[in-house]
Design a protein around this motif. Structure first.
Motif, PDB file in Angstrom:
ATOM      1  N   UNK A 157       0.810  -1.210   0.000  1.00 25.20           N
ATOM      2  CA  UNK A 157       0.000   0.000   0.000  1.00 25.20           C
ATOM      3  C   UNK A 157       0.851   1.272   0.000  1.00 25.20           C
ATOM      4  N   UNK A 161       1.069   4.546  -3.539  1.00 21.55           N
ATOM      5  CA  UNK A 161       0.962   6.007  -3.605  1.00 21.55           C
ATOM      6  C   UNK A 161       1.725   6.579  -4.793  1.00 21.55           C
ATOM      7  N   UNK A 164      -0.472   7.956  -7.973  1.00 20.75           N
ATOM      8  CA  UNK A 164      -1.142   9.233  -7.845  1.00 20.75           C
ATOM      9  C   UNK A 164      -0.137  10.384  -7.829  1.00 20.75           C
ATOM     10  N   UNK A 165       0.998  10.163  -7.165  1.00 22.43           N
ATOM     11  CA  UNK A 165       2.015  11.213  -7.093  1.00 22.43           C
ATOM     12  C   UNK A 165       2.637  11.464  -8.458  1.00 22.43           C
ATOM     13  N   UNK A 168       0.115  13.462 -10.345  1.00 20.33           N
ATOM     14  CA  UNK A 168       0.066  14.846  -9.885  1.00 20.33           C
ATOM     15  C   UNK A 168       1.279  15.624 -10.376  1.00 20.33           C
ATOM     16  N   UNK A 169       2.412  14.942 -10.484  1.00 22.23           N
ATOM     17  CA  UNK A 169       3.630  15.626 -10.923  1.00 22.23           C
ATOM     18  C   UNK A 169       3.668  15.772 -12.443  1.00 22.23           C
ATOM     19  N   UNK A 189      -8.690   1.678  -8.066  1.00 15.63           N
ATOM     20  CA  UNK A 189      -8.529   2.437  -6.821  1.00 15.63           C
ATOM     21  C   UNK A 189      -8.089   3.872  -7.070  1.00 15.63           C
ATOM     22  N   UNK A 191      -7.935   7.412  -9.411  1.00 12.68           N
ATOM     23  CA  UNK A 191      -8.663   8.144 -10.443  1.00 12.68           C
ATOM     24  C   UNK A 191      -7.843   8.179 -11.724  1.00 12.68           C
TER      25      UNK A 191
ATOM     26  N   UNK B 121     -11.086   4.374  -0.990  1.00 12.25           N
ATOM     27  CA  UNK B 121     -10.794   4.962  -2.299  1.00 12.25           C
ATOM     28  C   UNK B 121      -9.891   6.173  -2.113  1.00 12.25           C
ATOM     29  N   UNK B 122      -8.967   6.350  -3.030  1.00  8.27           N
ATOM     30  CA  UNK B 122      -8.070   7.494  -2.903  1.00  8.27           C
ATOM     31  C   UNK B 122      -8.807   8.763  -3.317  1.00  8.27           C
ATOM     32  N   UNK B 123      -8.230   9.905  -2.919  1.00  9.87           N
ATOM     33  CA  UNK B 123      -8.887  11.185  -3.192  1.00  9.87           C
ATOM     34  C   UNK B 123      -8.395  11.784  -4.505  1.00  9.87           C
ATOM     35  N   UNK B 124      -7.132  11.614  -4.790  1.00 12.05           N
ATOM     36  CA  UNK B 124      -6.580  12.224  -6.005  1.00 12.05           C
ATOM     37  C   UNK B 124      -6.011  13.589  -5.679  1.00 12.05           C
ATOM     38  N   UNK B 125      -4.758  13.822  -6.078  1.00  8.30           N
ATOM     39  CA  UNK B 125      -4.104  15.079  -5.730  1.00  8.30           C
ATOM     40  C   UNK B 125      -4.661  16.218  -6.577  1.00  8.30           C
ATOM     41  N   UNK B 138       4.338  18.571  -8.683  1.00  5.02           N
ATOM     42  CA  UNK B 138       2.964  18.731  -8.222  1.00  5.02           C
ATOM     43  C   UNK B 138       2.809  20.017  -7.406  1.00  5.02           C
ATOM     44  N   UNK B 141       2.065  19.578  -3.679  1.00  5.10           N
ATOM     45  CA  UNK B 141       3.162  19.235  -2.775  1.00  5.10           C
ATOM     46  C   UNK B 141       3.922  20.485  -2.343  1.00  5.10           C
ATOM     47  N   UNK B 207      -2.053  15.050   3.852  1.00  4.54           N
ATOM     48  CA  UNK B 207      -1.416  14.034   3.005  1.00  4.54           C
ATOM     49  C   UNK B 207      -2.424  13.051   2.413  1.00  4.54           C
ATOM     50  N   UNK B 209      -4.776  13.309   0.218  1.00  2.59           N
ATOM     51  CA  UNK B 209      -4.921  13.273  -1.245  1.00  2.59           C
ATOM     52  C   UNK B 209      -3.685  12.749  -1.985  1.00  2.59           C
ATOM     53  N   UNK B 210      -2.585  12.526  -1.291  1.00  2.09           N
ATOM     54  CA  UNK B 210      -1.379  12.106  -2.008  1.00  2.09           C
ATOM     55  C   UNK B 210      -1.033  10.644  -1.761  1.00  2.09           C
ATOM     56  N   UNK B 211      -1.823   9.953  -0.946  1.00  4.21           N
ATOM     57  CA  UNK B 211      -1.418   8.604  -0.535  1.00  4.21           C
ATOM     58  C   UNK B 211      -2.552   7.601  -0.672  1.00  4.21           C
ATOM     59  N   UNK B 212      -2.181   6.312  -0.645  1.00  5.53           N
ATOM     60  CA  UNK B 212      -3.215   5.295  -0.532  1.00  5.53           C
ATOM     61  C   UNK B 212      -3.675   5.268   0.912  1.00  5.53           C
ATOM     62  N   UNK B 214      -4.957   3.465   3.848  1.00 10.86           N
ATOM     63  CA  UNK B 214      -5.060   2.119   4.398  1.00 10.86           C
ATOM     64  C   UNK B 214      -4.840   2.197   5.907  1.00 10.86           C
TER      65      UNK B 214
END
Lengths: 344, 294
Positions: A157, A161, A164-165, A168-169, A189, A191, B121-125, B138, B141, B207, B209-212, B214
């Protein structure tokens, strides 16, 4: 003749010592282990106790073990059939990021080996500790190298990450993997478009568009309506249970010595949700239907290039030269090596 | 020059990123440890609660900023309840408080798994990215680094310019005397623990929106949090800030040149050296300098 197979789920979250399970519970067959690190902790105990063991997850390959059957796909099946296609499509410069333990290290070596064979170039490799969840510098370094293809062998997990990072970058590069999507369903999982152009050589994903698979997936969600995804581990464990059932029916007993012997004598075939799966007595792996799966910018999955791929590498001579049919069934002179690709 | 500038920017952004992560990971822990002498081993799970609160309310339809406020509020209430029921009984018992908070941490990880499953579910950055040369970064960040600076500023103001800050510092310096002078120290401890919890919650919210998301996500903050507090020493603001600058710079430099693994090694080796040379951390060094001047 048919047998009622009693499946007992023994939850053992203690991790690395499964001795009480085998010695204390006296099981007929052991299924289990998710990570390669746990499998490698389980095998010595399995071998010591001459315990039939099925490891059903995809892994880095190379296990040649009298008592262990690995029914997941391995790199020789997943990478050899996909990397050439991908380098033709996108270019020859490959950047690898991989989880820093046996799975990531050995699978990265597989990418080196097959890249050599198809004339591609591994520009750089970065091995990332499992507890890392911040990928700013990794993303920077990938951008600097500007590869044609990014190989991601990320696990767990924290590593998830990354996608998504990366998104975003604004890092935009086609990716190849042996584990993602089929296992952690990252395409659902995260977007879109985080997983755009992610390619994985898979033996199973729930999206495989066959009637056979649809029946399996429907049945699965009927039984477990709250499940998030039917991944390769679910499918592998499902057909492996049927493999075991066939072996039991063939010998008419659950006696482990007889089952080990019959598994070594001739191949067993089952119709799995992925298609036809056949055991390989020489290497204790299975022939899989491998498809190249791709996620598009909406994370829709498409499949191409389906073919049956044998676990051909382990039995190549002189190295690794794995042949578990030399002694059939349980053996004092047990083979239990994990081979790694040489010279890369 | 054209090739050098993006590289320098890379290093700078990487430094800001590391600095932000170190400060935000550590600040809640540092306040509770520095002011109350309690080592909160459930700190990572407080961060997790902040992230869960944020993610759940975001997916329930709240806008992201409002969801973050809910995340912080949830963690604060959660922290206050724990202080009142468990932590309060363990002041001055360092080892006992460590075992108790560790137990809380284990219960929370499994509890979250039982209630919410293996992941949310992730949020999305949000906010897209900025481009420079062949690189891009980003925007969100960068905002995180800015948030860590703003937070340090706000804490400085709170401790030096408000009545609460004066009372809080008096309580740290001499609990008995403060009580004699009319400070309700129990209330101070409750508030301090609440503030520490709120800050952990804020870290989780920022953090998220930037991470899984869990149950075990808090553990990824824990190494950075403890390393920063150890290197910083007992002084909440000066120590934590100094440690953030030093460790952030080292981590950024080594990650940028040799990769994530090297960055992490450099971080830990630096920490070992600092503990060896300056057992009281950066706070100890500053006190020494102050004494020599005086």
């Amino acid at each position: 003749m048919s047998f009622e197979v009693v499946v007992e789920v023994v939850l053992d979250d203690a991790g690395l010592d499964d001795r009480p399970l085998i010695v204390g519970v006296d099981v007929d067959v052991l299924f289990g282990g998710f990570a390669s690190s746990s499998r490698e902790a389980i095998r010595p105990i399995v071998d010591e106790n001459q315990q039939l063991y099925f490891y059903t997850n995809q892994y880095e390959g190379g296990v040649c073990d009298t008592y262990t059957w690995c029914t997941g796909a391995v790199p020789e099946q997943q990478i050899s059939t996909t990397l050439e296609f991908l380098t033709n499509e996108f270019g020859n410069d490959i950047y690898t990021i991989a989880a820093d333990y046996n799975f990531g290290q050995i699978t990265a070596a597989w990418y080196r080996k097959i890249a050599d064979e198809v004339g591609a170039n591994i520009m750089e490799e970065e091995f990332i500790p499992l507890d890392v969840s911040q990928f700013g510098s990794t993303i920077n370094r990938i951008q600097e190298a500007d590869p044609d293809l990014l190989v991601t062998l990320l696990v767990g997990s924290n590593h998830a990450s990354f996608y998504d990072q990366k998104n975003a970058a604004g890092l935009d590069v086609p990716m190849s993997t042996t584990v993602n999507m089929a296992q952690g369903y990252e395409h659902l999982r995260f977007d879109p478009p985080a997983l755009t152009d992610m390619y994985v050589g898979v033996n199973y994903m729930q999206e495989i568009p066959t009637d056979q698979n649809q029946t399996f997936v429907d049945g699965y969600y009927e039984r477990w309506p709250d499940a998030d995804y039917v991944g390769q581990m679910a499918q592998n464990s499902y057909f492996t249970t049927y493999l075991y059932k066939q072996a039991v029916e063939r010998v008419g007993t659950t006696d482990q010595d007889e089952i080990l012997a019959t598994l070594d004598e001739e191949p067993i075939t089952v119709e799995a949700p992925e298609g036809t799966v056949t055991t390989d007595p020489e290497t204790h792996h299975v022939t899989h239907q491998i498809r190249l799966a791709r996620a598009d910018e909406n994370h829709e999955i498409s499949f191409q290039n389906q073919q049956a791929v044998e676990p051909y590498w382990l039995r190549e001579t002189p190295y690794p030269g794995c042949d578990l049919t030399e002694t059939t069934g349980a053996s004092e002179d047990e083979e239990m090596t994990q081979y790694e690709p040489e010279g890369v | 020059m054209t090739a050098l500038l993006p590289q320098v920017l890379n290093l700078l952004l990487q430094f800001l990123d590391s600095f932000g992560f170190l400060i935000l990971s550590a600040v809640g822990l540092a306040i509770i440890f520095g002011m109350m002498g309690v080592i909160n081993l459930a700190h990572g799970e407080f961060i997790t609660v902040g992230a869960y609160g944020t993610a759940l309310s975001y997916h329930a339809g709240l806008p992201l900023v409002a969801a973050m406020v809910v995340g912080v509020a949830t963690t604060t209430v959660f922290g206050l309840i724990l202080e009142f029921t468990v932590v309060r009984r363990l002041y001055g018992r360092l080892l006992d408080s460590m075992v108790a908070t560790w137990g809380i941490s284990l219960i929370m990880i499994q509890g979250l798994r039982v209630v919410f499953g293996s992941s949310l579910d992730s949020i999305g950055t949000p906010l897209g990215n900025i481009q420079y040369g062949t690189f891009s970064y980003s925007t969100y960040r960068l905002l995180l680094a800015g948030a860590s600076l703003a937070l340090l500023g706000a804490l400085y103001w709170m401790f030096t310019a408000t009545e609460f800050g004066t009372r809080a510092r008096a309580t740290i310096q001499d609990e008995e005397m403060s009580r004699a002078l009319g400070v309700d120290t129990n209330r101070m401890y409750l508030l301090t623990f609440g503030i520490g919890s709120a800050l952990a919650g804020l870290t989780g919210a920022l953090y998220a929106p930037t991470m899984t998301i869990v149950p075990g996500m808090g553990s990824t903050f824990l190494v950075e949090a403890f390393v920063t507090v150890v290197v910083g020493g007992a002084s909440v603001l000066v120590g934590t800030t100094g440690a953030g600058v030093l460790l952030g710079a080292i981590n950024a430099l080594f990650s940028n040149l040799f990769g994530t693994f090297a960055g992490r090694m450099a971080l830990l080796v630096t920490t070992i050296l600092i503990i060896r040379i300056l057992p009281q951390g950066i706070t100890g060094l500053l006190n020494q300098i102050r004494e020599e001047e005086a």
